[in-house]
Design an enzyme around this catalytic site. Structure first.
Site, short mmCIF file in Angstrom:
data_model
loop_
_atom_site.label_atom_id
_atom_site.label_comp_id
_atom_site.label_asym_id
_atom_site.label_seq_id
_atom_site.Cartn_x
_atom_site.Cartn_y
_atom_site.Cartn_z
N ASP A 176 52.71 45.19 -61.16
CA ASP A 176 51.33 45.10 -61.61
C ASP A 176 50.59 46.38 -61.24
OD1 ASP A 176 49.03 44.09 -62.74
OD2 ASP A 176 48.68 42.55 -61.23
N LYS A 177 49.36 46.45 -61.75
CA LYS A 177 48.44 47.54 -61.46
C LYS A 177 47.13 46.96 -60.97
CE LYS A 177 45.40 48.70 -64.11
NZ LYS A 177 43.90 48.55 -64.22
N HIS A 178 46.47 47.66 -60.04
CA HIS A 178 45.11 47.27 -59.65
C HIS A 178 44.23 48.49 -59.69
CE1 HIS A 178 41.79 45.19 -57.73
NE2 HIS A 178 41.62 46.30 -57.02
N SER A 179 43.02 48.32 -60.23
CA SER A 179 42.02 49.40 -60.25
C SER A 179 40.85 49.01 -59.37
CB SER A 179 41.53 49.63 -61.69
OG SER A 179 40.39 50.48 -61.69
N THR A 188 37.84 43.08 -66.46
CA THR A 188 38.88 42.98 -67.47
C THR A 188 38.80 41.67 -68.23
OG1 THR A 188 40.37 44.46 -66.27
CG2 THR A 188 41.38 42.95 -67.84
N ARG A 197 31.22 37.92 -46.84
CA ARG A 197 30.97 39.35 -46.77
C ARG A 197 29.79 39.75 -47.64
NH1 ARG A 197 36.01 41.62 -49.12
NH2 ARG A 197 34.94 43.61 -48.91
N SER A 206 41.36 41.97 -49.05
CA SER A 206 40.90 41.20 -50.20
C SER A 206 41.70 41.54 -51.45
CB SER A 206 39.41 41.46 -50.45
OG SER A 206 38.95 40.77 -51.59
N LYS A 263 45.49 38.96 -52.92
CA LYS A 263 45.64 38.37 -54.26
C LYS A 263 46.79 39.01 -55.02
CE LYS A 263 41.28 39.10 -55.41
NZ LYS A 263 40.58 39.49 -54.16
N LYS A 264 46.91 40.33 -54.95
CA LYS A 264 47.98 41.00 -55.69
C LYS A 264 49.36 40.62 -55.13
CE LYS A 264 45.93 43.07 -58.98
NZ LYS A 264 46.30 42.76 -60.38
#
Length: 437
Positions: free
Chosen positions: A79-82, A119, A167, A182, A186-187
């Site tokens: 996967d990718k995270h931005s 997204t 937070r 955080s 999840k990832k």
């Protein structure tokens, strides 16, 4: 170790041990830790940052408070995270491109809050598209199509959901340790073998300062690797939008142009970013010798139409039209008013206040100030001129899409203020600033 002991250790500047962090995460998930204790925990970490080992332990503990997906597929899961930006629709292009190259992509994404778009909000502009999927449906679509883009279920990292809410009201959102935990809790719950991180810096990024963004990128990569996931972080430029549009349906259009006409000029920057992130991901998965070969593979998947075909299958599997790749122009909603902004003098696009563009989209109704705000998918800004472009007097430099003429006129004035014209040649910042492996 009791919750009070954990908080006492933080107050004294000592990092809690792995067991204490796991017990605290479990308490966040099951409610035995109070909001006051959660707030004290977050504030304590702000005052006494965690060691790398403690940060990795907290991340794994938060991941393990919920379901961790398991896979029975014939290829790597990645996967990718931005970290978020303006006009950043790369996920819509990258996920199907990776799937076309043999990677299985269970992309759990979020909705927008503040100046950065989400997204899932972009995809929600597609009629019928469903982002909320049960875990078994998510896994079936990934196995059959190769990719899915959906929201996190309540079973994914419940400790993070609780801590994030605390937070937000205690002024501790900017803690790097808590940001890392955080994002990655999840990832990592996706059951990944590889992860590529797109950490943005520049005027439209959550972390505009390059040094702070690079430090976050290193911490993210180090923590994910400590959890057993092959990871790279790429520091990318957000001094201008990732695509030439900002706004939900408009960014779907930009993504579809990249998928169906990757050589087209409007999608050049978006395609370049997709190739860079995808190439790195394919290299991490061991499917290519290096990221350059991987970028070429991603480019081939775009040029051949294979990525567009995967995107269409994913959209249909998630409730959207079966013919979306062929008829996307007819399927997407459009704003009733479009105002064209023209250069008032000859010059060069010198700089863009990208955050301001994101704020304009929000004020037009295309984003959220609060989680319960409704979104108008049609509004936004398109055809945004890029830094370094030479323009003549009267040449279009952006289009504002709005619900009524008054809003369009006001937004156009603000867009003009956000785009600065220079009188001499300007070179745009490099899109890829650094790769951290």
């Amino acid at each position: 170790m009791s919750v009070r002991d954990t908080l006492a250790a933080l107050r004294q500047g000592r990092a809690p041990g792995r067991r204490a962090l796991a017990e605290f995460a479990d308490g966040l998930a099951d409610g035995s830790v109070s909001d006051a204790q959660a707030g004290a925990f977050a504030m304590g970490i702000c005052r006494a940052p965690l060691t790398a080992d403690a940060r990795a332990a907290l991340t794994r503990a938060m991941r393990d408070t919920g379901q961790v997906l398991e896979w029975d597929v014939d290829g790597p899961v990645a996967d990718k995270h931005s970290t978020g930006g303006v006009g950043d629709c790369v996920s819509l292009v990258l996920a199907p491109a990776l799937a076309a190259c043999g990677v299985y992509v269970p992309m759990i994404s979020g909705r927008g809050l503040g100046h950065t778009g989400g997204t899932l909000d972009k995809l929600s502009a597609i009629p019928g598209f469903r982002a909320d999927l049960q875990t078994d449906v998510l896994q079936r679509i990934v196995a059959e199509v190769g990719c899915v883009i959906c929201s996190a279920s309540e079973d994914i990292a419940p400790a993070d959901r609780r801590l994030y809410a605390v937070r937000d009201v205690t002024g501790t959102v900017e803690s790097t340790d808590l940001i890392v935990a955080s994002i990655l809790s999840k990832k990592l719950a996706e059951g990944l073998e590889a992860l590529v991180l797109d950490v943005k810096t520049g005027s439209g990024a959550l972390m505009p300062d390059p040094a702070a963004a690079a430090a976050l990128a290193r911490d993210l990569a180090e923590t994910a690797q400590a959890a057993g996931v092959m990871t790279s972080a790429i520091l990318t430029d957000m001094s201008q939008p990732a695509a030439t549009a900002a706004g939900n349906a408009l960014e779907v259009i930009a993504a579809m142009e990249a998928l169906t006409d990757p050589g087209g000029r409007p999608s050049t920057r978006l395609v370049a970013l997709t190739k860079a992130l995808g190439g790195e991901c394919l290299a991490l998965c061991g499917l290519v010798a290096d990221s350059e070969e991987g970028a070429a593979r991603i480019g081939s998947a775009l040029a051949s139409g294979a990525a567009a075909e995967r995107f269409g299958r994913m959209v249909h599997a998630q409730g959207g039209p079966s013919d979306f790749p062929d008829r996307w122009r007819d399927r997407l909603p459009a704003a009733p008013v479009v105002a064209e902004l023209r250069a008032d003098a000859p010059g060069v696009i010198g700089s863009i206040d990208t955050r301001a563009l994101g704020e304009i989209v929000v004020d037009l109704g295309g984003g959220r100030r609060r989680e319960d705000d409704r979104i108008d998918p049609t509004v936004g800004i398109s055809h945004i001129a890029q830094i370094g472009a030479v323009v003549t007097e009267g040449q279009p430099i952006a289009r504002v899409h709005a619900a009524d003429p008054d809003e369009a006129e006001e937004a156009a004035g603000r867009v003009a203020d956000a785009i600065e014209l220079a009188t001499r040649a300007v070179t745009a910042p490099e899109l890829i600033r650094e790769v951290i492996r």
